[in-house]
Design a protein around this motif. Structure first.
Motif, PDB file in Angstrom:
ATOM      1  N   THR A  29      32.005  80.422  49.943  1.00  0.00           N
ATOM      2  CA  THR A  29      30.789  80.213  49.081  1.00  0.00           C
ATOM      3  C   THR A  29      29.463  79.637  50.106  1.00  0.00           C
ATOM      4  OG1 THR A  29      32.051  79.740  47.174  1.00  0.00           O
ATOM      5  CG2 THR A  29      30.003  78.887  47.195  1.00  0.00           C
ATOM      6  N   ALA A  30      29.717  78.922  50.946  1.00  0.00           N
ATOM      7  CA  ALA A  30      28.656  78.437  51.707  1.00  0.00           C
ATOM      8  C   ALA A  30      28.248  79.652  52.536  1.00  0.00           C
ATOM      9  CB  ALA A  30      29.467  77.442  52.571  1.00  0.00           C
ATOM     10  N   LEU A  31      28.811  80.414  52.785  1.00  0.00           N
ATOM     11  CA  LEU A  31      28.489  81.682  53.641  1.00  0.00           C
ATOM     12  C   LEU A  31      27.720  82.717  52.616  1.00  0.00           C
ATOM     13  CD1 LEU A  31      31.252  81.818  56.188  1.00  0.00           C
ATOM     14  CD2 LEU A  31      29.025  81.144  56.818  1.00  0.00           C
ATOM     15  N   GLY A  32      27.581  82.435  51.612  1.00  0.00           N
ATOM     16  CA  GLY A  32      26.785  83.240  50.441  1.00  0.00           C
ATOM     17  C   GLY A  32      27.663  84.396  49.916  1.00  0.00           C
ATOM     18  N   LEU A  33      28.962  84.169  49.733  1.00  0.00           N
ATOM     19  CA  LEU A  33      29.748  85.142  49.210  1.00  0.00           C
ATOM     20  C   LEU A  33      30.478  84.527  47.842  1.00  0.00           C
ATOM     21  CD1 LEU A  33      31.760  86.601  52.194  1.00  0.00           C
ATOM     22  CD2 LEU A  33      30.175  87.900  50.921  1.00  0.00           C
ATOM     23  N   THR A  34      30.440  85.162  46.715  1.00  0.00           N
ATOM     24  CA  THR A  34      30.827  84.640  45.448  1.00  0.00           C
ATOM     25  C   THR A  34      32.442  84.844  45.595  1.00  0.00           C
ATOM     26  OG1 THR A  34      28.745  85.042  44.720  1.00  0.00           O
ATOM     27  CG2 THR A  34      30.794  84.651  42.969  1.00  0.00           C
ATOM     28  N   ILE A  35      33.179  83.760  45.166  1.00  0.00           N
ATOM     29  CA  ILE A  35      34.567  83.787  45.308  1.00  0.00           C
ATOM     30  C   ILE A  35      34.936  83.213  44.042  1.00  0.00           C
ATOM     31  CG2 ILE A  35      35.171  81.895  46.692  1.00  0.00           C
ATOM     32  CD1 ILE A  35      37.465  83.510  47.760  1.00  0.00           C
ATOM     33  N   LYS A  80      26.575  77.216  66.571  1.00  0.00           N
ATOM     34  CA  LYS A  80      25.848  76.110  65.950  1.00  0.00           C
ATOM     35  C   LYS A  80      25.200  76.391  64.796  1.00  0.00           C
ATOM     36  CE  LYS A  80      25.297  73.127  70.262  1.00  0.00           C
ATOM     37  NZ  LYS A  80      24.352  72.733  71.073  1.00  0.00           N
ATOM     38  N   LEU A  81      24.723  77.476  64.855  1.00  0.00           N
ATOM     39  CA  LEU A  81      24.032  78.118  63.523  1.00  0.00           C
ATOM     40  C   LEU A  81      25.047  78.305  62.466  1.00  0.00           C
ATOM     41  CD1 LEU A  81      21.011  80.199  65.323  1.00  0.00           C
ATOM     42  CD2 LEU A  81      20.897  78.099  64.078  1.00  0.00           C
ATOM     43  N   PHE A  82      25.984  78.899  63.041  1.00  0.00           N
ATOM     44  CA  PHE A  82      27.229  79.464  61.792  1.00  0.00           C
ATOM     45  C   PHE A  82      27.681  78.075  61.111  1.00  0.00           C
ATOM     46  CE2 PHE A  82      31.309  79.994  60.817  1.00  0.00           C
ATOM     47  CZ  PHE A  82      31.513  81.110  59.958  1.00  0.00           C
ATOM     48  N   PHE A  83      27.891  77.131  61.880  1.00  0.00           N
ATOM     49  CA  PHE A  83      28.578  75.936  61.400  1.00  0.00           C
ATOM     50  C   PHE A  83      27.578  75.154  60.583  1.00  0.00           C
ATOM     51  CE2 PHE A  83      31.726  76.821  64.549  1.00  0.00           C
ATOM     52  CZ  PHE A  83      33.010  77.271  63.586  1.00  0.00           C
ATOM     53  N   LYS A  84      26.324  75.099  60.775  1.00  0.00           N
ATOM     54  CA  LYS A  84      25.255  74.536  59.893  1.00  0.00           C
ATOM     55  C   LYS A  84      24.963  75.193  58.825  1.00  0.00           C
ATOM     56  CE  LYS A  84      22.095  71.388  60.035  1.00  0.00           C
ATOM     57  NZ  LYS A  84      22.437  69.763  59.994  1.00  0.00           N
ATOM     58  N   ALA A  85      25.114  76.675  59.004  1.00  0.00           N
ATOM     59  CA  ALA A  85      24.936  77.403  57.494  1.00  0.00           C
ATOM     60  C   ALA A  85      26.237  76.906  56.767  1.00  0.00           C
ATOM     61  CB  ALA A  85      25.087  78.875  57.873  1.00  0.00           C
ATOM     62  N   VAL A  86      27.478  76.659  57.283  1.00  0.00           N
ATOM     63  CA  VAL A  86      28.769  76.255  56.420  1.00  0.00           C
ATOM     64  C   VAL A  86      28.142  74.912  55.708  1.00  0.00           C
ATOM     65  CG1 VAL A  86      31.036  75.599  56.319  1.00  0.00           C
ATOM     66  CG2 VAL A  86      30.326  77.670  57.458  1.00  0.00           C
ATOM     67  N   GLU A  87      27.882  74.060  56.437  1.00  0.00           N
ATOM     68  CA  GLU A  87      27.587  72.762  56.150  1.00  0.00           C
ATOM     69  C   GLU A  87      26.633  72.594  54.927  1.00  0.00           C
ATOM     70  OE1 GLU A  87      25.033  68.906  58.046  1.00  0.00           O
ATOM     71  OE2 GLU A  87      26.114  70.069  59.299  1.00  0.00           O
ATOM     72  N   VAL A 147      13.961  68.361  51.593  1.00  0.00           N
ATOM     73  CA  VAL A 147      13.188  69.425  51.893  1.00  0.00           C
ATOM     74  C   VAL A 147      13.456  70.141  53.076  1.00  0.00           C
ATOM     75  CG1 VAL A 147      10.881  70.125  51.937  1.00  0.00           C
ATOM     76  CG2 VAL A 147      11.282  68.316  50.219  1.00  0.00           C
ATOM     77  N   ALA A 148      13.678  69.573  54.120  1.00  0.00           N
ATOM     78  CA  ALA A 148      13.936  70.119  55.445  1.00  0.00           C
ATOM     79  C   ALA A 148      15.249  70.702  55.444  1.00  0.00           C
ATOM     80  CB  ALA A 148      14.067  68.995  56.640  1.00  0.00           C
ATOM     81  N   GLU A 149      16.220  70.428  54.841  1.00  0.00           N
ATOM     82  CA  GLU A 149      17.483  70.946  54.827  1.00  0.00           C
ATOM     83  C   GLU A 149      17.429  72.229  53.908  1.00  0.00           C
ATOM     84  OE1 GLU A 149      20.974  67.383  55.048  1.00  0.00           O
ATOM     85  OE2 GLU A 149      19.845  67.585  53.151  1.00  0.00           O
ATOM     86  N   LYS A 150      16.749  72.104  52.771  1.00  0.00           N
ATOM     87  CA  LYS A 150      16.474  73.434  52.063  1.00  0.00           C
ATOM     88  C   LYS A 150      15.863  74.501  52.777  1.00  0.00           C
ATOM     89  CE  LYS A 150      16.318  70.876  47.496  1.00  0.00           C
ATOM     90  NZ  LYS A 150      15.502  70.650  46.316  1.00  0.00           N
ATOM     91  N   PHE A 151      14.809  74.261  53.721  1.00  0.00           N
ATOM     92  CA  PHE A 151      14.105  75.127  54.340  1.00  0.00           C
ATOM     93  C   PHE A 151      14.948  75.673  55.455  1.00  0.00           C
ATOM     94  CE2 PHE A 151      11.270  75.873  58.401  1.00  0.00           C
ATOM     95  CZ  PHE A 151      10.705  76.907  57.739  1.00  0.00           C
ATOM     96  N   VAL A 152      15.672  75.022  56.195  1.00  0.00           N
ATOM     97  CA  VAL A 152      16.489  75.361  57.027  1.00  0.00           C
ATOM     98  C   VAL A 152      18.023  76.306  56.555  1.00  0.00           C
ATOM     99  CG1 VAL A 152      18.522  74.743  58.890  1.00  0.00           C
ATOM    100  CG2 VAL A 152      16.383  73.392  58.850  1.00  0.00           C
ATOM    101  N   ASP A 153      18.293  75.685  55.336  1.00  0.00           N
ATOM    102  CA  ASP A 153      19.240  76.592  54.837  1.00  0.00           C
ATOM    103  C   ASP A 153      18.729  78.030  54.479  1.00  0.00           C
ATOM    104  OD1 ASP A 153      21.973  76.495  53.344  1.00  0.00           O
ATOM    105  OD2 ASP A 153      20.958  76.665  51.476  1.00  0.00           O
ATOM    106  N   SER A 154      17.465  77.895  54.003  1.00  0.00           N
ATOM    107  CA  SER A 154      16.887  79.286  53.513  1.00  0.00           C
ATOM    108  C   SER A 154      16.686  80.225  54.937  1.00  0.00           C
ATOM    109  CB  SER A 154      15.521  79.108  52.833  1.00  0.00           C
ATOM    110  OG  SER A 154      14.341  78.637  53.763  1.00  0.00           O
ATOM    111  N   LEU A 155      16.432  79.675  56.008  1.00  0.00           N
ATOM    112  CA  LEU A 155      16.319  80.299  57.304  1.00  0.00           C
ATOM    113  C   LEU A 155      17.912  81.120  57.678  1.00  0.00           C
ATOM    114  CD1 LEU A 155      13.974  78.439  59.379  1.00  0.00           C
ATOM    115  CD2 LEU A 155      13.459  80.335  58.160  1.00  0.00           C
ATOM    116  N   LEU A 156      18.871  80.050  57.597  1.00  0.00           N
ATOM    117  CA  LEU A 156      20.089  80.622  57.783  1.00  0.00           C
ATOM    118  C   LEU A 156      20.669  81.579  57.043  1.00  0.00           C
ATOM    119  CD1 LEU A 156      21.605  76.857  58.691  1.00  0.00           C
ATOM    120  CD2 LEU A 156      20.820  78.764  60.245  1.00  0.00           C
ATOM    121  N   ASP A 157      20.235  81.569  55.943  1.00  0.00           N
ATOM    122  CA  ASP A 157      20.451  82.556  55.055  1.00  0.00           C
ATOM    123  C   ASP A 157      20.378  83.865  55.444  1.00  0.00           C
ATOM    124  OD1 ASP A 157      21.793  82.879  52.335  1.00  0.00           O
ATOM    125  OD2 ASP A 157      19.920  84.091  51.815  1.00  0.00           O
ATOM    126  N   LYS A 158      19.192  84.344  56.249  1.00  0.00           N
ATOM    127  CA  LYS A 158      18.987  85.496  56.931  1.00  0.00           C
ATOM    128  C   LYS A 158      19.707  85.543  58.418  1.00  0.00           C
ATOM    129  CE  LYS A 158      16.053  87.313  53.793  1.00  0.00           C
ATOM    130  NZ  LYS A 158      16.658  88.540  53.258  1.00  0.00           N
TER     131      LYS A 158
END
Length: 422
Positions: free
Chosen positions: A362-368, A297-304, A318-329
């Motif tokens: 790209t969504a998973l933090g890799l520059t392609i 669930k966390l993985f696919f949320k990071a992709v979304e 603001v909430a999405e940006k916060f969750v997105d930053s947590l999912l980066d780690k």
């Protein structure tokens, strides 16, 4: 920005003199990667070029390379050019008939072949040619019958340490307009055609790639080479571009071990074809789905959220940006670790990249970065830039390259990168 070198050989020797005992080429041996320094590589290039000349190789002669990606491939390629010859790479998948076509079409006078298996398909074709006089075998070819070609041992050839002129000094006479290599097309449109590429065409590509990627902060780069060096894409982007920026090159053991090799070598830049990214996408999502639960669930949320950030970051709450930053780690760092943990960019070329695949990474933090090219342009014509990346495009033209779309839809390209002919 233009490369300061008159030819590819001088570029290599000057970089080798500057970097000297720093590691350059890495191969897997006895379960671990072991390096060959710039100085050691230069010595072998020098000795092999002398050996080619001792075999009667003259300026403009063609020399074939039949080998998998390994340090000797680069050494043979540069030594051929250093001797004034033109290198002719051949695919490791070639049949005897394929080799026969290239041997006769190119008029090759000599060759370097690596393994026994490759020699078994190349030597029968070489045997039929009156022009091809010698083959230097890296591994024992185990020849059991007489051949109309001398088969020499790689190590014995290098150990001879033939004297004569200063190879590096003589190479400075090579001009950007001189033919460096003849790279054969895949043959999907008929018999393979030999594309004549000048030193300047490949140097033009190196300058264009440096200009395109400079914003990544090019420094101590590490490349992992696994696409065939007989293809113009890897020949330029995986060999000569790394030389131009003083990078290290690791040779992958094979596609099946690529995942482990990425973790072992920690590359900073990788070039690949869309098929690889599709395969990696399938492996990653398959493993996540199999695992299931909260991690999935966390993985696919990071992709979304990563996709949303790419497509319209301003629309994120603001909430999405916060969750997105947590999912980066929690998620993206683990994905990046599977690619070695140091990747600055993945470059895609050779065929169109499915935008959904590009968005996934790209969504998973890799520059392609998707690019476009042809063997006939050495090969890069255009590529996306890291800070202005449009995944569903092939980006703007590289430095000092003019591109125009004709009325009939034909892509017209002008610049030093264009081939000299077939």
């Amino acid at each position: 920005m233009t490369t300061p070198w008159p030819n590819l050989v001088t570029m290599f020797f000057e970089q080798a003199a500057r970097l000297n005992d720093k590691p350059f080429l890495w191969r897997k041996s006895a379960g671990a990667y072991r390096p060959m320094t710039w100085r050691e590589t230069a010595i072998q290039v020098d000795r092999l070029a002398r050996a080619f000349k001792a075999q009667g190789v003259k300026p403009g002669d063609r020399l074939m390379i039949v080998a998998e990606n390994r340090p000797e491939w680069l050494i043979a390629d540069l030594a051929a050019m250093a001797a004034g010859a033109i290198s002719v790479p051949a695919y490791t998948t070639n049949t005897v008939q394929d080799h026969r076509h290239i041997v006769f079409d190119s008029g090759a006078v000599g060759a370097v072949v690596s393994t026994k298996a490759l020699a078994s398909r190349f030597l029968p074709a070489a045997h039929e040619s009156d022009a091809l006089r010698f083959t230097i075998a890296i591994d024992d070819p185990a020849v059991s019958q007489g051949l109309n070609v001398d088969v020499l041992d790689w190590q014995n050839t290098l150990d001879r340490n033939i004297g004569g002129e200063d190879i590096a000094a003589g190479a400075r006479n090579l001009q950007r307009t001189d033919t460096a290599c003849i790279i054969y097309t895949s043959g999907t449109g008929g018999a393979p055609k030999g594309v004549m590429l000048s030193h300047g065409a490949i140097l033009h590509n190196c300058a264009g790639a440096t200009d395109a990627l400079v914003e990544l902060g090019l420094g101590d780069e590490v490349f992992l080479s696994f696409l065939p060096l007989s293809h113009s894409y890897e020949h330029t982007a995986g060999q000569f571009f790394p030389i131009s920026v003083g990078a290290q090159i690791y040779y992958a053991e094979g596609v099946e071990t690529l995942g482990n090799n990425m973790i072992e070598t920690e590359p900073t830049i990788m070039t690949a074809v869309p098929r690889l990214y599709e395969m990696l996408h399938a492996r990653i999502t398959g493993a996540v789905l199999k695992q299931g639960g909260l991690k999935a669930k966390l993985f696919f949320k990071a992709v979304e959220l990563g996709r949303k950030r790419y497509e319209n970051a301003a629309a994120m709450t603001v909430a999405e940006k916060f969750v997105d930053s947590l999912l980066d780690k929690a998620v993206r760092d683990k994905v990046r670790a599977r690619f070695g943990g140091r990747l600055k960019a993945l470059v895609s070329g050779g065929a169109p990249l499915n935008p959904d695949i590009g968005l996934f990474f790209t969504a998973l933090g890799l520059t392609i970065l998707q690019g476009y090219g042809q063997t006939e342009s050495a090969p890069v014509i255009s590529v996306n830039r890291p800070r202005k990346n449009k995944i569903d495009t092939v980006g703007p033209p590289v430095l000092n390259t003019d591109v125009k779309i004709a009325e009939d839809g034909e892509i017209l390209v002008r610049g030093e990168l264009v081939m000299q002919g077939y």
